[in-house]
Scaffold this motif. Structure first.
Motif, PDB file in Angstrom:
ATOM      1  N   SER A  55      36.463  41.065  24.742  1.00  0.00           N
ATOM      2  CA  SER A  55      36.923  40.103  25.834  1.00  0.00           C
ATOM      3  C   SER A  55      38.138  39.628  25.437  1.00  0.00           C
ATOM      4  CB  SER A  55      35.815  38.923  25.770  1.00  0.00           C
ATOM      5  OG  SER A  55      36.425  37.824  26.345  1.00  0.00           O
ATOM      6  N   SER A  75      38.685  36.294  26.017  1.00  0.00           N
ATOM      7  CA  SER A  75      39.027  35.039  26.206  1.00  0.00           C
ATOM      8  C   SER A  75      38.622  34.183  24.677  1.00  0.00           C
ATOM      9  CB  SER A  75      37.560  34.791  27.071  1.00  0.00           C
ATOM     10  OG  SER A  75      37.384  33.249  27.027  1.00  0.00           O
ATOM     11  N   ARG A  87      37.237  31.310  24.838  1.00  0.00           N
ATOM     12  CA  ARG A  87      36.434  30.362  25.259  1.00  0.00           C
ATOM     13  C   ARG A  87      36.905  29.096  25.705  1.00  0.00           C
ATOM     14  NH1 ARG A  87      34.084  31.842  20.148  1.00  0.00           N
ATOM     15  NH2 ARG A  87      32.695  29.997  20.308  1.00  0.00           N
ATOM     16  N   SER A  88      35.864  28.216  25.916  1.00  0.00           N
ATOM     17  CA  SER A  88      36.296  26.710  26.563  1.00  0.00           C
ATOM     18  C   SER A  88      37.537  26.465  25.784  1.00  0.00           C
ATOM     19  CB  SER A  88      35.199  25.937  26.457  1.00  0.00           C
ATOM     20  OG  SER A  88      35.797  24.695  26.892  1.00  0.00           O
ATOM     21  N   ASN A  94      33.414  20.106  24.066  1.00  0.00           N
ATOM     22  CA  ASN A  94      33.177  21.462  23.783  1.00  0.00           C
ATOM     23  C   ASN A  94      33.413  22.023  22.272  1.00  0.00           C
ATOM     24  OD1 ASN A  94      33.512  24.748  23.525  1.00  0.00           O
ATOM     25  ND2 ASN A  94      32.338  24.489  25.377  1.00  0.00           N
ATOM     26  N   VAL A 148      33.965  24.789  20.796  1.00  0.00           N
ATOM     27  CA  VAL A 148      35.157  25.714  20.449  1.00  0.00           C
ATOM     28  C   VAL A 148      36.301  25.195  20.971  1.00  0.00           C
ATOM     29  CG1 VAL A 148      34.885  27.161  22.595  1.00  0.00           C
ATOM     30  CG2 VAL A 148      35.412  28.112  20.332  1.00  0.00           C
ATOM     31  N   ALA A 195      38.379  28.010  30.391  1.00  0.00           N
ATOM     32  CA  ALA A 195      38.767  28.827  29.421  1.00  0.00           C
ATOM     33  C   ALA A 195      40.102  29.152  28.857  1.00  0.00           C
ATOM     34  CB  ALA A 195      37.972  30.132  29.411  1.00  0.00           C
ATOM     35  N   CYS A 197      25.151  37.515  22.498  1.00  0.00           N
ATOM     36  CA  CYS A 197      25.675  38.424  22.956  1.00  0.00           C
ATOM     37  C   CYS A 197      24.788  39.471  23.319  1.00  0.00           C
ATOM     38  CB  CYS A 197      26.898  38.897  22.073  1.00  0.00           C
ATOM     39  SG  CYS A 197      28.026  40.157  22.415  1.00  0.00           S
ATOM     40  N   GLY A 220      33.035  35.349  16.457  1.00  0.00           N
ATOM     41  CA  GLY A 220      33.921  35.137  17.531  1.00  0.00           C
ATOM     42  C   GLY A 220      35.563  34.866  16.937  1.00  0.00           C
ATOM     43  N   ASN A 268      28.477  31.081  16.448  1.00  0.00           N
ATOM     44  CA  ASN A 268      29.670  30.430  17.058  1.00  0.00           C
ATOM     45  C   ASN A 268      29.500  28.979  16.673  1.00  0.00           C
ATOM     46  OD1 ASN A 268      28.964  32.427  19.599  1.00  0.00           O
ATOM     47  ND2 ASN A 268      30.689  32.467  18.545  1.00  0.00           N
TER      48      ASN A 268
END
Ligand SMILES: Cc1cc2nc3c(=O)[nH]c(=O)nc-3n(C[C@H](O)[C@H](O)[C@H](O)COP(=O)(O)OP(=O)(O)OC[C@H]3O[C@@H](n4cnc5c(N)ncnc54)[C@H](O)[C@@H]3O)c2cc1C
Length: 467
Positions: free
Chosen positions: A54, A56, A58-59, A65, A67, A95, A235, A355, A414
């Protein structure tokens, strides 16, 4: 005074970040990367910090959040990876997603141009030579077999291994936008988004049922005996989710909430598949949450059943990957050094974090710790109330096994607020907040505390280790 170099094995996210942090303290770093001489099952280029799946991070919501909070901590600590992620952002709602090519190229060029960093290409195919007195091993989930075997031999334990699965990428111009539409869930704009960052493909009930049937019947990659290992719960392949129940996908990656189909606004889709931009040009989109281990031959046929993807052309199909990680709570000390040979420090996903962002954070910490040691300073670990400290404590301490009191267990994880020490939140007078609101208030309090404690840690003056 000429300082001896710190050697870093692996020029991925963690290794590049560690080298950068070491150089920032005026210490030479030698970064050993085996690509292009030897590659892994997932890497495609010779670039440093290549994102293998990916695009990304993430957020990017630093208030509610975990992350997103880790992003902010990395920024405040001068992370090269975050600086380049911000510079190469592509729209992705709330994201932080990046143009993977531009991102990795910029890191490769910046690291190569640093006068204190030397990039040496070639595999380190066993334990490092004795004259490397300080080493960071950041070889990731796909550590070369020769080095993995040497580490396994040294630690005297079985290196744990399990498999994750990766999601397919589709050429944008093959998506039927008369059926699909652009919209972010709940029209969330986010830091670099527009509220229209995802492509949505709607399914009605019969289409969803037929899709689940096809997934359940689809032929899967055949496991060898050595591959029979558990998945990482965060995942799971979609067909594994489908086997857990016919509705599981509708409550997971195919949930239809927060979206309205402009082609048919009065009809609520029964399920929705989302695609997220994968490159700066906007020519590629990845299927969000669609990791799969279906055989290549059947994947395209099954995914073309999704409305809007009938003619889809795939730039990459989904697949399986190896993940190698240490039993870190047992093998590493509190500053990520191998107890059996403290000149070796570990960083990145091989330590058992999971991650891109977490691997970067552990690379940053390992770099700072190694630099402090080289300068004969006391190594101070970040407070457990910070995201850095919480993920470090998970790696070096593990967590208590749920049903076996006193026994510690360790699985890759994560970053999440469950890893943070709890916080007391005062209740607003006169009014009881609903559950989700209470959760947000608590997360905001945890984030505020984390950033204040992080600032305190970053501002600590360097103390002589001998003091
Ligand atoms: C197929 C796949 C899909 C993934 N998908 C995602 C995802 O979507 N999102 C996410 O957040 N995370 C994902 N991950 C996890 C992701 O790999 C890690 O989060 C992250 O890349 C780990 O960073 P790292 O620096 O520890 O390792 P890497 O980024 O893998 O870097 C390790 C580097 O070490 C090099 N190397 C290995 N052995 C040697 C050696 N002996 N000598 C010299 N160099 C060596 C490798 O070539 C590589 O460049 C995925 C992992 C894989 C394998």
């Amino acid at each position: 005074m000429t300082l001896a170099p710190v050697h870093i094995i692996g020029g991925g996210l963690a290794g590049s970040e560690a080298a950068w942090q070491i150089a920032r303290r005026g210490i030479p770093a030698i970064l050993h990367e085996m690509r292009p001489d030897r590659t892994t099952e997932a890497h495609k280029t010779d670039r440093l910090a290549e994102l293998v799946c990916s695009n990304s991070f993430r957020s990017d919501d630093r208030e509610t959040n975990a992350v997103g909070l880790l992003h902010e901590e990395l920024r405040r600590a001068g992370s090269l990876i975050m600086q380049m992620a911000d510079a190469h952002q592509v729209p992705a709602g709330a994201a932080l997603a990046v143009d993977r090519e531009g991102f990795a190229e910029a890191i490769t060029e910046t690291v190569a141009a640093d006068p204190l960093i030397t990039v040496q290409r070639g595999e380190v195919a066993g334990l490092p030579p004795a004259d490397w007195d300080k080493v960071i091993v950041a070889t990731g989930p796909l550590t070369s077999p020769a080095l993995a075997a040497a580490i396994q031999h040294l630690t005297g334990t079985e290196a744990l291994a399990f498999f994750d699965a990766i999601a397919p990428i589709i050429h944008f111009d093959t998506i039927d936008m008369d059926i699909a539409w652009f919209q972010s869930r709940y029209d969330k704009v986010g830091p670099g988004g527009t509220g229209r960052d995802y492509i949505n493909c709607p399914l009605d009930k019969p289409q969803y049922e037929a899709f689940v049937d096809a997934l359940l019947a689809g032929e899967q990659h055949k496991h060898h005996d050595w591959e029979k290992v558990p998945y990482f719960e965060g995942c799971l392949p979609i067909e594994v989710m489908a086997r857990r129940g016919r509705e599981t996908l509708r409550h997971g990656p195919m949930k239809p909430v927060g979206l309205t189909n402009p082609h048919d606004p009065d009809r609520k889709p029964y399920a929705v598949v989302q695609l997220r931009q994968d490159n700066a040009l906007g020519t590629l989109y990845n299927m969000v949450g669609f990791q799969t281990e279906l055989r290549y031959g059947v994947q395209a046929d099954i995914f073309r059943m999704i409305p809007g993807l009938g003619e889809a052309q795939f730039a990459r199909l989904g697949g399986l990957h190896r993940n190698t990680f240490l039993d870190s709570p047992k093998l590493l000390d509190g500053t990520l050094r191998l107890k059996a040979d403290p000149r070796l420090r570990f960083a990145g996903q091989i330590t058992g974090c999971e991650g891109y962002v977490e691997s970067t954070a552990i690379g940053l910490l390992a770099g700072r710790f190694a630099a402090a040691e080289r300068l004969s300073e006391t190594v101070t670990i970040p407070p457990e109330t910070t995201a850095f400290g919480a993920i470090l404590a998970h790696i070096t301490g593990g967590h208590l096994a749920a049903n076996e009191p006193g026994r510690r267990s360790f699985q890759p994880m994560n970053v999440n607020f469950g890893l943070f020490p709890p916080i007391e939140v005062s209740k607003p007078a006169g009014r009881k907040l609903p559950g989700p609101e209470r959760g947000k208030v608590r997360k905001r309090a945890l984030s505020t505390r984390a950033l204040a404690d992080l600032d305190g840690w970053l501002a600590l003056p360097a103390a002589d280790a001998a003091e």
